[in-house]
Design an enzyme around this catalytic site. Structure first.
Site, PDB file in Angstrom:
ATOM      1  N   LYS A   1       0.818  -1.231   0.000  1.00 28.83           N
ATOM      2  CA  LYS A   1       0.000   0.000   0.000  1.00 28.83           C
ATOM      3  C   LYS A   1       0.845   1.271   0.000  1.00 28.83           C
ATOM      4  CE  LYS A   1      -4.473  -1.531   1.036  1.00 28.83           C
ATOM      5  NZ  LYS A   1      -4.356  -2.845   1.664  1.00 28.83           N
TER       6      LYS A   1
ATOM      7  N   GLU B   1      -9.880   6.969   3.111  1.00 30.82           N
ATOM      8  CA  GLU B   1     -10.754   6.008   3.769  1.00 30.82           C
ATOM      9  C   GLU B   1      -9.906   4.814   4.155  1.00 30.82           C
ATOM     10  OE1 GLU B   1     -10.219   5.982   0.552  1.00 30.82           O
ATOM     11  OE2 GLU B   1      -9.676   3.867   0.364  1.00 30.82           O
TER      12      GLU B   1
ATOM     13  N   SER C   1       1.616  -9.874  -0.825  1.00 28.03           N
ATOM     14  CA  SER C   1       1.279  -8.447  -0.741  1.00 28.03           C
ATOM     15  C   SER C   1       1.590  -7.803   0.605  1.00 28.03           C
ATOM     16  CB  SER C   1      -0.200  -8.248  -1.085  1.00 28.03           C
ATOM     17  OG  SER C   1      -1.021  -9.052  -0.255  1.00 28.03           O
TER      18      SER C   1
END
Ligand SMILES: *Cc1c(COP(=O)(O)O)cnc(C)c1O
Length: 395
Positions: free
Chosen positions: A90, A112, A378
């Site tokens: 991310k 968010e 990930s």
């Protein structure tokens, strides 16, 4: 890489800009600046410099020898996004978008978050660039993700509780979009996955494509060829599209893994591509989990980062065209894979990433030993060990 989307933000039938009239010029402004930045060598160099010196890229391309031997088929490599600063892919996107926000002259960043991973990445990037940071989070998620809420606060973010609707991610996005409509003059909205109105899906893909680009180079060095298969879990679809897009024109098979939760037949899942129908949510068209009135259905997965009722439009396009294949694994299969990777490789994967590992467990034994299979790992599972402990204790 391919030149998707078209000038209206469509990937085939999916994507676009389905927002209110007041937000249309806001999206146009972001789009114009993004298109400039992505072709500006100075911007790209600055972005790559932060990825290297701050995030710690390139991430390793690791041959999982013991897992390969245990499964007895294809050679398995792990793309180690879990080793990034803040523990997942991310941050690649958060750094890119914060640089864009600065170019736009915005001082206030809103975001968010569901599980809190994107909120932490955003708060991290804002701390480093001294930007005001507001993170919208459902009241229910705040309760479930106490530690990530505290992390965001340590990093200087203001975490705002969203009490409307189901009090989860979907409602947090609605509130963030409303904030943007009211405050766009000084505010930038940082979306955490390859979703939302154009230009977000193509922008998030651009910032995450470093994953697939590195994998191509690293596979050439390690094996002299590109992988036969690449696997990635799909929530909103950012780690998967970042891995897949650079392979678009190659022969490599692309497989996205969605969460079947407690089983597709139970309705408790978040398998948007495998079980959804086309519709519009949060400003874009894509496959959705929705009822007969077009209202989004509650999504469920053991992994909080995967339970979103929509999916990035580029994946819906890949599904329709057949360029990528989408499959599901259940909570139970993901938990088994979580434990397997711990035992065989000494790596604690995120529950999200464990879904991709679980599909490799099914696929690899059926393949020849000269085939190469890459799992996009990930994120790391430190955030999940408490939850896994509780689940295993109940067994
Ligand atoms: C958020 C998250 C995901 C799911 O998001 P995508 O946009 O589908 O990549 C997957 N893995 C990890 C570790 C995450 O934090």
């Amino acid at each position: 890489m391919v030149n998707f989307p078209d000038e209206h933000g469509f990937f085939g039938d999916h994507g676009g800009v389905f927002v209110s009239d007041e937000l249309k010029p806001v999206m146009a402004e972001i789009r114009e600046e993004f298109l400039k930045c992505k072709d500006d060598p100075a911007f790209v160099e600055e972005y790559k410099d932060y990825l290297h010196n701050y995030v710690g890229r390139p991430t390793p391309f690791y041959f999982a020898r013991r897992l390969t031997e245990r499964l007895g088929g294809a050679k398995i490599y792990l793309k180690r996004e879990d080793l990034n600063h803040t523990g997942s892919h991310k941050i690649n996107n958060a750094i890119g978008q914060v640089l864009l926000a600065r170019r736009l002259g915005k001082k206030r960043v809103i975001a968010e978050t569901g599980a809190g991973q994107h909120g932490v990445a955003t708060a991290t990037a804002c701390a480093m660039f001294n930007m005001e940071c507001i993170v919208y989070m459902g009241e229910e998620d705040i309760r479930r993700q106490e530690l990530n809420v505290f992390r965001m606060k340590l990093l200087g973010a203001n975490v705002v509780s969203v009490t409307q609707g189901t009090k989860t991610l979907k409602d947090a996005i609605d509130v963030a979009l409303a904030d943007l409509a009211a405050n766009y003059k000084d505010t930038y909205y940082m979306i955490g996955s390859a979703v939302g109105p154009d230009p977000y899906p193509q922008m998030v893909k651009f910032f995450q494509s470093v994953i697939g680009e590195e994998t191509i180079e690293q596979s050439k060095v390690a094996e002299g060829v590109l992988p036969d298969y690449v696997l990635a879990c799909v929530g909103g679809g950012s780690n998967a599209v970042g891995m897949f897009a650079p392979f678009y024109n190659e022969k490599t098979a692309l497989i996205g893994i969605e969460p079947a939760g407690k089983g597709l037949e139970t309705g408790m899942h978040a398998a948007t591509l495998c079980a959804g129908t086309p519709g519009v949510l949060h400003g874009f068209k894509s496959y959705l989990l929705q009822d007969e009135n077009g209202e989004p259905l509650p999504a469920y997965s053991v992994s909080a980062g995967l339970d979103y009722p929509g999916v990035g439009p580029e994946h819906s396009f890949y599904k329709d065209s057949g360029r990528a294949q989408y499959v599901t694994v259940t909570d139970g299969e993901a938990l088994d894979a979580f434990c397997l990777l711990c035992e065989e490789e000494g790596i604690i994967p995120a529950l999200e990433s464990s879904h991709a590992v679980a599909y490799a467990v099914k696929l690899a034994p059926a393949l020849d030993k000269d085939k190469i299979l890459v799992i996009n790992l990930s994120g790391r599972g430190d955030k999940d060990v408490h939850q896994v402990l509780e689940i295993l204790n109940k067994k």
